[in-house]
Design an enzyme around this catalytic site. Sequence first.
Site, PDB file in Angstrom:
ATOM      1  CD  GLU A 252      -1.818   2.172   1.548  1.00 34.18           C
ATOM      2  OE1 GLU A 252      -1.501   2.873   0.827  1.00 34.18           O
ATOM      3  OE2 GLU A 252      -1.858   2.457   2.652  1.00 34.18           O
ATOM      4  CB  CYS A 286      -1.859   6.785   1.836  1.00 37.48           C
ATOM      5  SG  CYS A 286      -2.905   5.819   2.694  1.00 37.48           S
TER       6      CYS A 286
HETATM    7  P1  NAD Z   1      10.194   6.600   3.826  1.00 41.25           P
HETATM    8  O1  NAD Z   1      10.009   5.900   2.588  1.00 41.25           O
HETATM    9  O2  NAD Z   1      11.531   6.505   4.104  1.00 41.25           O
HETATM   10  O3  NAD Z   1       9.530   5.510   4.663  1.00 41.25           O
HETATM   11  C1  NAD Z   1       8.441   5.111   4.968  1.00 41.25           C
HETATM   12  C2  NAD Z   1       8.262   3.967   5.851  1.00 41.25           C
HETATM   13  O4  NAD Z   1       9.081   2.822   5.151  1.00 41.25           O
HETATM   14  C3  NAD Z   1       8.822   4.306   7.032  1.00 41.25           C
HETATM   15  O5  NAD Z   1       8.135   3.409   8.095  1.00 41.25           O
HETATM   16  C4  NAD Z   1      10.247   3.593   6.930  1.00 41.25           C
HETATM   17  O6  NAD Z   1      10.881   2.990   8.309  1.00 41.25           O
HETATM   18  C5  NAD Z   1      10.047   2.230   5.893  1.00 41.25           C
HETATM   19  N1  NAD Z   1      11.294   2.096   5.051  1.00 41.25           N
HETATM   20  C6  NAD Z   1      11.934   2.943   4.503  1.00 41.25           C
HETATM   21  N2  NAD Z   1      12.806   2.173   3.715  1.00 41.25           N
HETATM   22  C7  NAD Z   1      12.608   0.973   3.835  1.00 41.25           C
HETATM   23  C8  NAD Z   1      13.172  -0.389   3.585  1.00 41.25           C
HETATM   24  N3  NAD Z   1      14.361  -0.559   2.754  1.00 41.25           N
HETATM   25  N4  NAD Z   1      12.808  -1.510   4.058  1.00 41.25           N
HETATM   26  C9  NAD Z   1      11.582  -1.559   4.479  1.00 41.25           C
HETATM   27  N5  NAD Z   1      11.022  -0.315   5.423  1.00 41.25           N
HETATM   28  C10 NAD Z   1      11.495   0.757   5.010  1.00 41.25           C
HETATM   29  O7  NAD Z   1       9.422   7.867   3.827  1.00 41.25           O
HETATM   30  P2  NAD Z   1       8.959   8.749   5.056  1.00 41.25           P
HETATM   31  O8  NAD Z   1      10.019   9.958   4.999  1.00 41.25           O
HETATM   32  O9  NAD Z   1       8.866   8.006   6.410  1.00 41.25           O
HETATM   33  O10 NAD Z   1       7.850   9.271   4.484  1.00 41.25           O
HETATM   34  C11 NAD Z   1       7.899   9.950   3.292  1.00 41.25           C
HETATM   35  C12 NAD Z   1       6.941   9.262   2.230  1.00 41.25           C
HETATM   36  O11 NAD Z   1       6.573   7.918   2.637  1.00 41.25           O
HETATM   37  C13 NAD Z   1       5.650  10.049   2.147  1.00 41.25           C
HETATM   38  O12 NAD Z   1       5.910  11.226   1.291  1.00 41.25           O
HETATM   39  C14 NAD Z   1       4.330   9.254   1.522  1.00 41.25           C
HETATM   40  O13 NAD Z   1       4.738   9.248   0.183  1.00 41.25           O
HETATM   41  C15 NAD Z   1       4.936   7.680   2.032  1.00 41.25           C
HETATM   42  N6  NAD Z   1       4.448   7.321   3.156  1.00 41.25           N
HETATM   43  C16 NAD Z   1       3.174   6.658   2.859  1.00 41.25           C
HETATM   44  C17 NAD Z   1       2.432   5.989   3.710  1.00 41.25           C
HETATM   45  C18 NAD Z   1       1.173   5.171   3.355  1.00 41.25           C
HETATM   46  O14 NAD Z   1       0.551   5.148   4.251  1.00 41.25           O
HETATM   47  N7  NAD Z   1       1.131   4.738   2.181  1.00 41.25           N
HETATM   48  C19 NAD Z   1       2.783   6.175   4.954  1.00 41.25           C
HETATM   49  C20 NAD Z   1       3.966   6.851   5.425  1.00 41.25           C
HETATM   50  C21 NAD Z   1       4.912   7.323   4.471  1.00 41.25           C
END
Ligand code: NAD
Length: 480
Positions: A252, A286
């Site tokens: 998601e 989201c």
């Molecule tokens: P991010 O992509 O760095 O992290 C999002 C989540 O993914 C965090 O919980 C992080 O711990 C996890 N993550 C990151 N790299 C990972 C990996 N290699 N393996 C497993 N998990 C990993 O982004 P962020 O700075 O925390 O949030 C920014 C963007 O993330 C937002 O702009 C949004 O687009 C997206 N986001 C989406 C949702 C959603 O509900 N779909 C939720 C949070 C963030």
Amino acid sequence: MSDYPAPALYIDGRWLDSGSAGSLPVVNPADESVLGMLPLAGDAELDLAAAAARRGFETWKREPAHARWETITRATRLLRERAGAIARVMTLEQGKPLAESRREVLLSADIIDFLAEEGKRAYGRLVPPRSAAILAQAVTRVPVGPAALFTPWNFPMNLPARKIGAALAAGCSAILKPAEDTPGSAIELVRAFHDAGLPPGVLNLICGDPAQVSACLIAHPAIRKVSFTGSIPVGKHLGELCARGVKRYTAELGGHAPVLVMADADAQQVAKLSVSAKFRNAGQVCASPTRFLVHRSLFRLFVDTFVAGARALRVGNGLAPESEMGPLVHARRLAEMETLVEDALACGATLACGGRRLPGAGFFFAPTVLTDVPDQARVLREEPFGPIAVVNAWDDLDAAVAQANALPYGLSAYLFTRDLALAHTVSARLEAGMVGVNHYGVSQPETPFGGVKESGYGSESGQEGLAAYLDTKLISFANP
Ligand code: NAD
């Protein structure tokens, strides 16, 4: 902070207050104070967790569905009893207003309950045989196996609940890796299952370096299913890792929801409804409505009402009862909001309100409305994931629908009209996994939540949420 639990890992039914990869501070986004030190798992703990999940699966899959339901619903009763205290933990680590946190805890219990009920209805079927020698062809549904679950910080209990609820109801064991920014809510969720008597190993919780944890667990032979909620780049990367081991995958990955407001809609009513939908959880949702496409005849009235509502929102510490919007989760989100606003203004957009961080401690950003934003602005192409709304006017419906569908995202879309025929035809044309017509409530425990295009792969919640943790198995019986 005494209200905040001491962060811990949970492996094989035991809490661990240290990890071999060190520790990380958990920060309160409202005042930047440190709530606690989160132990980080290294390879040693990841191996232990995978082995525990393998053993836990062997125990749990043999439990009858009704017995699983009994244990799971004991945990949700505890969640409801503890909702007030857990809501405080959530607000301390994530920032959202206390009332939103409390609703999230109660909704998480509802989500898990629905899935536990559905677990009793994971029906198969009998297919009539072609030959008289065959007695029966039974199509059964069996749990996939140990699952690795990765959740972000915006809904620190709801998103783990969707995944854990489905995994456990289906008979899978699980390892949850919540976001390191917000581990406390997930710890309280796991604690409810521990206190409800869930056998050791069935549910485990680890935190660590996200890239290392996901690479290790997804490659681990014990893990058969992976579910991720987060950004599109990380979702694609984890999908590639899953493909190497042909592991089941649900993702998601966020959206950039368009809102089409038709000429016959009640501009003021829709604008008022949109303020609470847009700025809920400071826009870190989201399915948050973000690209408002308003028929030109309503544009001025809509913008004026929307901006008045955004300006009136009380922004502050989520623990204060009067707060309607809390801080962003992290300093990096604040910087991102500023960049998006600056870029939009440089492209020629108009700033109708907000557009700046608020002074003082904490990661607060003013509710922001940009109007007349040109297509090339980043905010129209990249999910802001924060308190920024874009309002543009349209004249031609086909062009407006094309604009709504123009991005690689396809999670949710919204449409406001009193014309039933338009409601049907336009909702069918919107490229989204969920379309809300005349409301924003597309996320319910009973209904599937998922995106099309790059917004995701598969669904959570509803019957589909459970199905993602079940494999289909045919058993064909012949006379001996
Ligand atoms: P991010 O992509 O760095 O992290 C999002 C989540 O993914 C965090 O919980 C992080 O711990 C996890 N993550 C990151 N790299 C990972 C990996 N290699 N393996 C497993 N998990 C990993 O982004 P962020 O700075 O925390 O949030 C920014 C963007 O993330 C937002 O702009 C949004 O687009 C997206 N986001 C989406 C949702 C959603 O509900 N779909 C939720 C949070 C963030």
